[in-house]
Design an enzyme around this catalytic site. Structure first.
Site, short mmCIF file in Angstrom:
data_model
loop_
_atom_site.label_atom_id
_atom_site.label_comp_id
_atom_site.label_asym_id
_atom_site.label_seq_id
_atom_site.Cartn_x
_atom_site.Cartn_y
_atom_site.Cartn_z
N ASN A 8 0.88 -1.17 0.00
CA ASN A 8 0.00 0.00 0.00
C ASN A 8 0.92 1.22 0.00
OD1 ASN A 8 -1.41 2.33 0.92
ND2 ASN A 8 -3.03 1.06 1.77
N GLU A 35 -3.98 1.86 -2.88
CA GLU A 35 -4.07 3.31 -2.63
C GLU A 35 -3.15 4.09 -3.58
OE1 GLU A 35 -5.51 5.32 1.03
OE2 GLU A 35 -4.26 3.83 2.00
N ASP A 146 -3.79 -5.04 1.03
CA ASP A 146 -4.02 -4.40 2.32
C ASP A 146 -5.38 -4.88 2.80
OD1 ASP A 146 -4.57 -2.84 4.47
OD2 ASP A 146 -4.30 -0.92 3.46
N ASN A 148 -6.51 -4.62 5.94
CA ASN A 148 -7.01 -3.80 7.04
C ASN A 148 -7.58 -4.66 8.17
OD1 ASN A 148 -6.46 -0.99 6.77
ND2 ASN A 148 -7.84 -0.90 5.01
N ASP A 217 -1.21 -6.33 6.14
CA ASP A 217 -0.99 -6.59 4.71
C ASP A 217 -0.58 -8.06 4.58
OD1 ASP A 217 -0.88 -3.65 3.40
OD2 ASP A 217 0.00 -3.63 5.41
N ASP A 246 2.92 4.71 4.87
CA ASP A 246 2.81 4.18 6.24
C ASP A 246 2.84 2.65 6.26
OD1 ASP A 246 0.34 4.48 4.98
OD2 ASP A 246 -0.72 5.16 6.77
N HIS A 247 2.79 2.01 5.08
CA HIS A 247 2.90 0.55 4.98
C HIS A 247 4.26 0.14 4.42
CE1 HIS A 247 -1.56 -0.38 5.18
NE2 HIS A 247 -1.58 0.92 4.97
#
Length: 257
Positions: A8, A35, A146, A148, A217, A246-247
């Site tokens: 991501n 994303e 991802d 989540n 992930d 951030d991933h």
DNA sequence: ATGGCGTCAACATGACGA
């Protein structure tokens, strides 16, 4: 051998240099991106083509958007679950080297008492149906992206603080367990039972430096592929660069004949 | 209790993310 990864990137426009650098270092055959936050027309096809990757894209302006980079031809491309009209671009299926590859950006869910959580659960139910249907046609299948969802408390830096919250709540975890019940395997857990290994860290509070994160992930595979898995690892290095996603990327390797 | 950080669209600041 197949090396396949998921990342991501939280805006491909901003992260393109990191993605190009990482492709050169990690040399995956396939990279599933989430994303990307851009429309198909804005996608930098040429820059990936120059280093040997073709791209399939289901783009969206501002939010969401998924793309799959591949060294090999991709066929039978699907961008939506059947009977699920959704303007949000979160799904990208393709057949690559005889393997059905499903790239996912699962909804975040915001909080367990929100409309978005209901959307997340409904979306996961559609995913379950789609996987069930696809598994009848493909014995080699990889579902990555991802999700989540942190599968269990080993995947959470502070399980007490997170208890009951979105990303770890029981109903989401049950939805993920539903994929396992279909015969899909979390390849990461084939190789380590360690706790506190994460793929996402909050931008705030220097979470990466304290290892305050979640493992959300994932790379799932059917049994036919899981028995050929040689590794599944999370590469934290890109997360420690300046202006990171951030991933972190997750990469798995499969032995193929 | 809130914001904390980053991105987008837009040009101020709110929406959204995890």
């Amino acid at each position: 051998m197949l090396r396949i990864a998921t990342w991501n990137v939280n805006s491909l426009r901003v992260r393109l240099p990191h993605v190009l650098d990482w492709l050169a270092l990690a040399k995956p055959d396939v990279l599933a991106l989430q994303e990307i936050k851009m429309q198909d027309e804005q996608f930098p096809y040429e820059q990936f083509q120059q280093i040997g990757y073709q791209a399939i894209v289901s783009g969206q302006k501002t939010y969401n958007g998924v793309a799959t980079l591949t060294r090999f031809a991709a066929t039978d491309i699907v961008k939506d679950f059947p009977d699920f009209v959704d303007p949000q671009r979160r799904v990208l299926a393709a057949t690559i080297s005889g393997i059905r590859v499903l790239n996912l950006y699962v909804p975040n869910g915001e909080s367990v008492d929100s409309e978005k959580y209901q959307y997340k659960l409904a979306w996961l139910a559609k995913l379950h149906n789609y996987c069930q249907q696809q598994l009848q046609q493909h014995d080699k299948m990889i579902i990555l992206g991802d999700f989540n969802i942190a599968p269990d408390d080993r995947d959470v830096h502070d399980p007490t603080a997170w208890a009951g919250h979105v990303l770890v709540s029981e109903r989401e975890r049950q939805a993920l367990q539903g994929l396992t019940d279909l015969g899909l395997v979390d390849t990461f857990r084939l190789f380590t039972q360690d706790d506190k290994i994460f793929s996402w860290w909050d931008y705030r509070g220097g979470a990466i430096w304290k290892n305050h994160g979640l493992r959300i992930d994932h790379i799932f595979a059917t049994q036919a592929l899981a028995e050929r898995a040689e590794s599944c690892e999370i590469d934290k290095k890109p997360r420690k660069r300046k202006r990171p996603s951030d991933h972190a990327p997750v990469i798995a390797q499969f032995r193929l004949d």
